[in-house]
Design a protein around this motif. Structure first.
Motif, PDB file in Angstrom:
ATOM      1  N   VAL A 200      14.711  -5.840 -72.545  1.00  0.00           N
ATOM      2  CA  VAL A 200      13.493  -6.554 -72.946  1.00  0.00           C
ATOM      3  C   VAL A 200      12.415  -5.539 -73.312  1.00  0.00           C
ATOM      4  O   VAL A 200      11.759  -5.647 -74.352  1.00  0.00           O
ATOM      5  N   ARG A 201      12.283  -4.548 -72.476  1.00  0.00           N
ATOM      6  CA  ARG A 201      11.243  -3.541 -72.683  1.00  0.00           C
ATOM      7  C   ARG A 201      11.409  -2.842 -74.031  1.00  0.00           C
ATOM      8  O   ARG A 201      10.433  -2.599 -74.749  1.00  0.00           O
ATOM      9  N   ALA A 202      12.674  -2.527 -74.384  1.00  0.00           N
ATOM     10  CA  ALA A 202      12.921  -1.838 -75.660  1.00  0.00           C
ATOM     11  C   ALA A 202      12.465  -2.710 -76.832  1.00  0.00           C
ATOM     12  O   ALA A 202      11.823  -2.222 -77.765  1.00  0.00           O
ATOM     13  N   LYS A 203      12.781  -4.009 -76.766  1.00  0.00           N
ATOM     14  CA  LYS A 203      12.397  -4.908 -77.864  1.00  0.00           C
ATOM     15  C   LYS A 203      10.877  -5.051 -77.961  1.00  0.00           C
ATOM     16  O   LYS A 203      10.315  -5.056 -79.054  1.00  0.00           O
ATOM     17  N   VAL A 204      10.231  -5.196 -76.812  1.00  0.00           N
ATOM     18  CA  VAL A 204       8.771  -5.373 -76.815  1.00  0.00           C
ATOM     19  C   VAL A 204       8.091  -4.079 -77.250  1.00  0.00           C
ATOM     20  O   VAL A 204       7.170  -4.096 -78.077  1.00  0.00           O
ATOM     21  N   ASP A 205       8.570  -2.960 -76.711  1.00  0.00           N
ATOM     22  CA  ASP A 205       7.987  -1.672 -77.111  1.00  0.00           C
ATOM     23  C   ASP A 205       8.104  -1.448 -78.614  1.00  0.00           C
ATOM     24  O   ASP A 205       7.200  -0.892 -79.241  1.00  0.00           O
ATOM     25  N   ALA A 206       9.224  -1.896 -79.181  1.00  0.00           N
ATOM     26  CA  ALA A 206       9.422  -1.720 -80.628  1.00  0.00           C
ATOM     27  C   ALA A 206       8.350  -2.466 -81.423  1.00  0.00           C
ATOM     28  O   ALA A 206       8.005  -2.074 -82.534  1.00  0.00           O
ATOM     29  N   ALA A 207       7.813  -3.544 -80.838  1.00  0.00           N
ATOM     30  CA  ALA A 207       6.732  -4.277 -81.510  1.00  0.00           C
ATOM     31  C   ALA A 207       5.367  -3.667 -81.199  1.00  0.00           C
ATOM     32  O   ALA A 207       4.480  -3.650 -82.051  1.00  0.00           O
ATOM     33  N   LEU A 208       5.194  -3.169 -79.976  1.00  0.00           N
ATOM     34  CA  LEU A 208       3.862  -2.697 -79.559  1.00  0.00           C
ATOM     35  C   LEU A 208       3.554  -1.272 -80.013  1.00  0.00           C
ATOM     36  O   LEU A 208       2.432  -0.981 -80.437  1.00  0.00           O
ATOM     37  N   LYS A 209       4.554  -0.382 -79.935  1.00  0.00           N
ATOM     38  CA  LYS A 209       4.285   1.048 -80.209  1.00  0.00           C
ATOM     39  C   LYS A 209       3.723   1.294 -81.615  1.00  0.00           C
ATOM     40  O   LYS A 209       2.760   2.054 -81.753  1.00  0.00           O
ATOM     41  N   PRO A 210       4.290   0.653 -82.651  1.00  0.00           N
ATOM     42  CA  PRO A 210       3.723   0.892 -83.992  1.00  0.00           C
ATOM     43  C   PRO A 210       2.257   0.462 -84.105  1.00  0.00           C
ATOM     44  O   PRO A 210       1.544   0.908 -84.999  1.00  0.00           O
ATOM     45  N   LEU A 211       1.812  -0.407 -83.193  1.00  0.00           N
ATOM     46  CA  LEU A 211       0.409  -0.857 -83.219  1.00  0.00           C
ATOM     47  C   LEU A 211      -0.460   0.042 -82.346  1.00  0.00           C
ATOM     48  O   LEU A 211      -1.648  -0.218 -82.155  1.00  0.00           O
ATOM     49  N   GLY A 212       0.164   1.084 -81.795  1.00  0.00           N
ATOM     50  CA  GLY A 212      -0.586   2.008 -80.944  1.00  0.00           C
ATOM     51  C   GLY A 212      -0.813   1.468 -79.543  1.00  0.00           C
ATOM     52  O   GLY A 212      -1.685   1.949 -78.817  1.00  0.00           O
ATOM     53  N   ILE A 213      -0.030   0.461 -79.142  1.00  0.00           N
ATOM     54  CA  ILE A 213      -0.188  -0.112 -77.795  1.00  0.00           C
ATOM     55  C   ILE A 213       0.874   0.488 -76.884  1.00  0.00           C
ATOM     56  O   ILE A 213       2.074   0.402 -77.173  1.00  0.00           O
ATOM     57  N   ASP A 214       0.414   1.092 -75.799  1.00  0.00           N
ATOM     58  CA  ASP A 214       1.326   1.789 -74.900  1.00  0.00           C
ATOM     59  C   ASP A 214       1.342   1.081 -73.551  1.00  0.00           C
ATOM     60  O   ASP A 214       0.442   1.257 -72.737  1.00  0.00           O
ATOM     61  N   TYR A 215       2.361   0.269 -73.323  1.00  0.00           N
ATOM     62  CA  TYR A 215       2.486  -0.430 -72.035  1.00  0.00           C
ATOM     63  C   TYR A 215       3.212   0.469 -71.059  1.00  0.00           C
ATOM     64  O   TYR A 215       4.276   1.000 -71.357  1.00  0.00           O
ATOM     65  N   ARG A 216       2.629   0.644 -69.877  1.00  0.00           N
ATOM     66  CA  ARG A 216       3.277   1.496 -68.876  1.00  0.00           C
ATOM     67  C   ARG A 216       3.614   0.741 -67.599  1.00  0.00           C
ATOM     68  O   ARG A 216       4.444   1.170 -66.821  1.00  0.00           O
ATOM     69  N   GLY A 217       2.973  -0.377 -67.355  1.00  0.00           N
ATOM     70  CA  GLY A 217       3.271  -1.146 -66.141  1.00  0.00           C
ATOM     71  C   GLY A 217       2.569  -0.594 -64.916  1.00  0.00           C
ATOM     72  O   GLY A 217       3.050  -0.752 -63.793  1.00  0.00           O
TER      73      GLY A 217
END
Lengths: 322, 293
Positions: free
Chosen positions: B96-113
């Motif tokens: 799940v994290r890989a799929k969500v990160d693939a959407a967030l990272k290009p927008l400059g959003i870095d989720y770390r938890g």
């Protein structure tokens, strides 16, 4: 009482409809070791104290699902609930029949509505006649295909979820958590040819009455997690058919609503769900709410960084349902 | 104590009295709340029904906003609490994290938890502490019998919300007792308010809300209190239709959790937005003795 036993007070629901006017609670006290299952205690009461006590059970091993009942107000299997922790937390053990099903006698309930809902979802594989299973051979499934069943094959149909469900108690149109979890099991089975029909049918047959309160998931003794599989069914049904019902229109409308401003536009959502004319019956009470809370009719302030949200939608939202 | 304040949609609009009273309580207790106009809606469970992955990603973005400021995030809504916590739990799954990160990272959003998701009720009971709450009480809610109503998503699924027992929670009752009120125990306190199907089948939703209110009433409650503005809508704004559906008068004032805290801390009722309720809390308020001089 020997050193390793505790005195356990059972307050057991007793009722014979037709013969007795009202239910009563009968008290029995037994010395039992803390690890004794509640079922064993009830069977000792029946065998040694009061042979008239009515209860259902069979395997005594949490496999058959027969002995679900309310133990201290929670729907549980009597065979796997130990007396010790119950007495420690509640001081006594109140034993009652399951909810949402009428009492036949004492702890025995009429399960016919529960089973009727199960039959309605047609809980068997429906094969494509053009692609029959090879005779005498197993049809292999990949581990990934088996994983899609998630916990649903573990269900023992004990009805603890049905007893705990507030939608079942409030609306006969709701099939109940167990039937829907079973439906999910067939809707993800790669051998089943009726997947789309099943999903289309259930949209109008109660799927959207689930409150996602997760009371079923807490009640389930087998961690089937019906509420989460019902969520999956909702997303699958929208993917197959689009939003056709109030429930699916509300879910899809909400998603679009947030895409626009990042925060909820309440009035617009009501219109997205019901349509202009469908809103009319809501109007008189809606006006009462509006007088106290005029913001319901106002457009909310958009969030900052809406373009980030739009980027997320572009990446992850399927265009088909827009 | 400084927290990222996540008001959610309702507290910012039709449930403004919740926002007002939350601010009052935080100020009284010296809780500094940081505001982020970038926060979006949590999806309220509805986006989850239509697109699970999108719902996780939207909330991972919300969490990343608090993380970037190095703050834990505080909600005032059981449903927001549920959706944000759920996103955090789902993001523990690598796929799940890989799929969500693939959407967030290009927008400059870095989720770390790294940020905790907490609710005002938890902050009051766990971080501020009942002792400190008791010390702030100027006008004990003596004689007021209050039925706490938790709201599903604060408690369930318990293995994902990772807080109190979903059958026998006690934080809310502990808080009410600390305010001087008399908590009323009734089965419906951990049940559903009906809100999620208010716009699917209003009559079923109303019967469910009505049943919980009746349960509290039959156990002697003068009022109910909720940590969830959606439960508030269901039980206050739609109490009229609910009473017709259950066939009994209800007349049950429903308080937002921080309204009662502020009242006990000495706030004037005028500051707490009671006039915005559909069911007047006048009769319940009249039971509370005035503050000692």
């Amino acid at each position: 009482m020997s050193a390793d036993t505790v005195s356990v007070t059972f307050d057991v629901y007793r009722f014979q409809p037709g013969k007795e006017a009202v239910p009563r609670y009968q008290r029995y006290t037994l010395d039992l070791t803390p690890h004794t299952p509640v079922l064993t205690g009830l069977l000792r009461i029946r065998d040694e104290v009061d042979p008239s006590l009515g209860l259902r059970y069979s395997c005594r091993s949490a496999i058959c699902g027969s002995c679900a009942m309310q133990i201290n107000s929670k729907s549980r299997l009597a065979c796997e609930t130990q007396v010790g922790p119950e007495v420690e937390r509640h001081g006594r053990i109140v034993v009652e029949p399951m909810l949402n099903q009428s009492v036949l006698r004492d702890l025995i309930v009429d399960q016919s509505p529960f089973w009727r809902e199960y039959e309605k979802i047609e809980p068997h594989l429906k094969l494509d006649p053009r692609r029959p299973m090879p005779a005498g051979k197993a049809t292999p499934m990949t581990p990934a295909q088996v994983d899609r069943f998630q916990g649903t094959p573990r269900c023992i149909a004990c009805a603890a979820c049905y007893s705990a469900c507030p939608a079942v108690s409030s609306d006969p149109a709701f099939p109940g958590p167990m039937a829907l979890a079973k439906l999910y099991r067939f809707a993800v089975d790669p051998r089943d040819a009726a997947r789309e029909d099943r999903l289309v049918r259930i949209q109008t047959e109660g799927l959207w009455l689930c409150l996602r309160c997760h009371l079923c998931t807490e009640a389930c003794p087998k961690d089937v997690r019906p509420s989460e599989r019902i969520r999956d069914l909702k997303e699958m049904a929208i993917a197959v058919q689009g939003a056709t019902e109030h429930g699916s229109k509300h879910a899809v409308g909400f998603k679009r609503n947030i895409r626009e401003g990042g925060t909820l536009n309440e009035m617009k959502l009501v219109r997205q769900t019901f349509g202009i004319f469908g809103m009319l019956p809501q109007l008189p009470h809606g006006l009462k709410i509006w007088r106290k809370k005029p913001e319901v009719a106002r457009r909310p302030h958009p969030i900052e960084g809406q373009e980030e949200l739009e980027g997320i939608y572009r990446a992850l939202d399927r265009e088909g349902d827009r | 104590m400084k927290l990222a304040y996540y008001p959610g949609c309702v507290a910012k609009e039709s449930g403004r009295e919740l926002d007002l009273s939350t601010r009052w309580v935080c100020q009284a207790l010296g809780i500094e709340i940081a505001e982020f106009p970038k926060f979006s809606c949590c999806g309220s469970g509805f986006i989850d029904e239509s697109n699970e992955l999108l719902n996780i990603a939207i909330n991972a973005r919300n969490l990343a906003i608090a993380e970037a400021a190095g703050l834990d995030l505080m909600t005032v809504c059981s449903t927001c609490q549920g959706m944000l916590s759920l996103a955090k739990v789902r993001m523990e799954d690598a796929a799940v994290r890989a799929k969500v990160d693939a959407a967030l990272k290009p927008l400059g959003i870095d989720y770390r938890g790294t940020s905790k998701v907490t609710h005002l009720l938890r902050v009051l009971v766990e971080d501020v502490g009942l002792e400190a709450i008791r010390a702030k009480v100027k006008r004990p809610l003596a004689g007021l019998k209050v039925g706490a109503f938790y709201g599903c998503h604060l408690l369930r699924p318990a293995d994902e919300m990772r807080w109190e027992s979903p059958e026998e929670p006690h934080a809310f009752e502990d808080l009410l007792a600390a305010l001087g009120a008399e908590p009323v125990l009734y089965r419906g306190r951990v049940m559903c308010c009906g809100f999620p199907i208010q716009f699917v089948k209003p009559e079923t939703a109303g019967r469910i809300a009505g049943r919980q209110i009746l349960d509290a009433k039959d156990h002697g409650a003068d009022a109910m209190a909720t940590p969830c503005p959606l439960c508030h809508i269901s039980m206050d704004a739609y109490q009229g239709p609910a009473a017709k559906l259950v066939g009994r008068p209800l007349d049950m004032p429903i308080f937002h959790l921080p309204q009662l805290v502020a009242l006990a801390f000495g706030a004037s009722p005028k500051e707490l937005g009671f006039s915005r309720h559909l069911v007047s809390p006048e009769a319940a308020l009249a039971k509370v003795p005035p503050a000692a001089r």
